[in-house]
Write an enzyme that holds these catalytic residues in place. Sequence first.
Site, PDB file in Angstrom:
ATOM      1  N   ASP A 290       2.671 -17.676   9.584  1.00  0.00           N
ATOM      2  CA  ASP A 290       1.247 -17.478   9.441  1.00  0.00           C
ATOM      3  C   ASP A 290       0.580 -18.632  10.339  1.00  0.00           C
ATOM      4  O   ASP A 290       0.782 -19.740  10.257  1.00  0.00           O
ATOM      5  CB  ASP A 290       0.623 -17.771   7.976  1.00  0.00           C
ATOM      6  CG  ASP A 290       1.283 -16.846   7.066  1.00  0.00           C
ATOM      7  OD1 ASP A 290       1.560 -15.639   7.311  1.00  0.00           O
ATOM      8  OD2 ASP A 290       1.290 -17.084   5.547  1.00  0.00           O
TER       9      ASP A 290
ATOM     10  N   ASP B 243      -1.452  -6.101   0.448  1.00  0.00           N
ATOM     11  CA  ASP B 243      -1.566  -7.248  -0.462  1.00  0.00           C
ATOM     12  C   ASP B 243      -1.905  -6.832  -1.731  1.00  0.00           C
ATOM     13  O   ASP B 243      -3.120  -6.955  -2.048  1.00  0.00           O
ATOM     14  CB  ASP B 243      -2.434  -8.172   0.232  1.00  0.00           C
ATOM     15  CG  ASP B 243      -1.918  -8.977   1.550  1.00  0.00           C
ATOM     16  OD1 ASP B 243      -1.064  -9.774   1.684  1.00  0.00           O
ATOM     17  OD2 ASP B 243      -2.567  -8.682   2.688  1.00  0.00           O
TER      18      ASP B 243
END
Length: 531
Positions: free
Chosen positions: A232, A387
Amino acid sequence: MITLLDYGAGNVRSVRNAIGKLGYTVQDVKSPADIISAECLIFPGVGSYGSVMERLQRDGFVEPLIERIHADKPVLGICVALQALFEGSEESPGVAGLSILKGQIKRFAETNLSVPQIGWNGVNLHKQSAIFSGYNGEKLYFVHSYRATLEDVDQEWLLSTTNYGEEFVSGVQKGNVTAFQFHPEKSGTAGLNILGNYLKSERADTITVSAKEISGNPQETKMAKRVIACLDVRTNDNGDLVVTKGDQYDVRDKGEVRNLGKPVELAKRYYEEGADEITFLNITGFRDFPMEDQPMLEVLQRTSENVFVPLTIGGGIRAFTDTNGKEYTSLDVASEYFRSGADKISIGSDACYTAEEYLKTGIKTGRSSIEQISIVYGAQAVVISVDPRRVYVKDPEDTDHNTIKTIVPGPEGEEYCWYQCTVKGGREGRDLDAVQLVSSCEALGAGEILLNCIDKDGTNSGFDFELINHVKSAVSIPVIASSGAGSAAHFVDVFKKTDAEAALAAGIFHRKEVSIAEVKVALKDNGVETR
């Protein structure tokens, strides 16, 4: 001097970097005449069959390619370039290939295996070739939905085969013309060795192939389960680009953005430790202007110089208008990332909005980011990042969404739940469940699912097997399990208890709590096929 046929499609940078890594200088084809005059030509076919042939025709490259091949001048084709040797492909009906070989390229037959084939598989050699000198059966990287069948390839051309539900052609060679279905530039050390064998002869045309077939019965090759390192990436408060990790999607610790390392350095470390793929998720604020996202473009460019496994980039892949009023399509954005070194594009929030619209109308408009990118680059280039979070219900009749009976009851003892899709980094829920999302995206042309789980993220408690099996039962494309890994044993469990093709982790690798090498050893010790 190596001449590269770069016709403006896909990730050719990795081929260029691999050649440079091996100590050779690369020049590009600038005109059709360069194809004929090149001492050694490398033709990386990137994208869908139709788009590759259209670009070759547009630039006047088809006839010179045919002439060069018939003259037996050195050519090395990669991936779709192998398929282009045939008369045509089911992927693009009516589009003519180079017709060097008779027959049509066909989609993998109906099997229980996911299509595209994405990942690491072996090859069986059918004759001796200097290009495979030193090859010891290592797995190589494949990413494709269509293949050449054995019945369409004469024995004089057949170099190697691979098994994926069936035995298909993974390499052809006749004289100085060679083509692979796999990507040597993405196959780590083994792939670089194969590419190096092709380049290291004093002259490429000294490479010869013996007519003698390899003795013995070829063994069935097997796909490896992939271990993926995820980074990330965002800017911290000082403007530095860092790898971070969220706790339930919150990347700050005591007010500061967690800094777990520099993205290019970490990616190189994971490659050297044996990661099968590297995924970058761009979670920083400048994703709002992706065409000016120079930091992430530079990360890809620099990473691809030393990392020779597939790279995926996600974050901000959508159509947008910049501050000057100029409009960009999703394809424009994706193309910049591909040209900078990405092999696959991960689409998150935009996929949810697209799926919602598709479920309302049932119409494929061709305008969505999924469709635009898939049409040009192929389904294998499009990853959908999901997600979801659990929403518990007492009875399946209490919701219109796809539910499961769970072994993890809810706060009030509920025995059922559905998985609600979220956008904006998990901050906003949608009236859309995970099965609706992945089914819609597959229909629109996506080729892989990156399946996160908000409930599991940062817990180190293991993957959500119920979610993975729920989604796997709904699609025929590969699924990457994500969220919750806390030990090497969790990787063993996810591959033993689900049919996920790959598993991804971030924080445990960044903090050196578990190494990729440990994961690979644990998988091998428990009978899981690995690279």
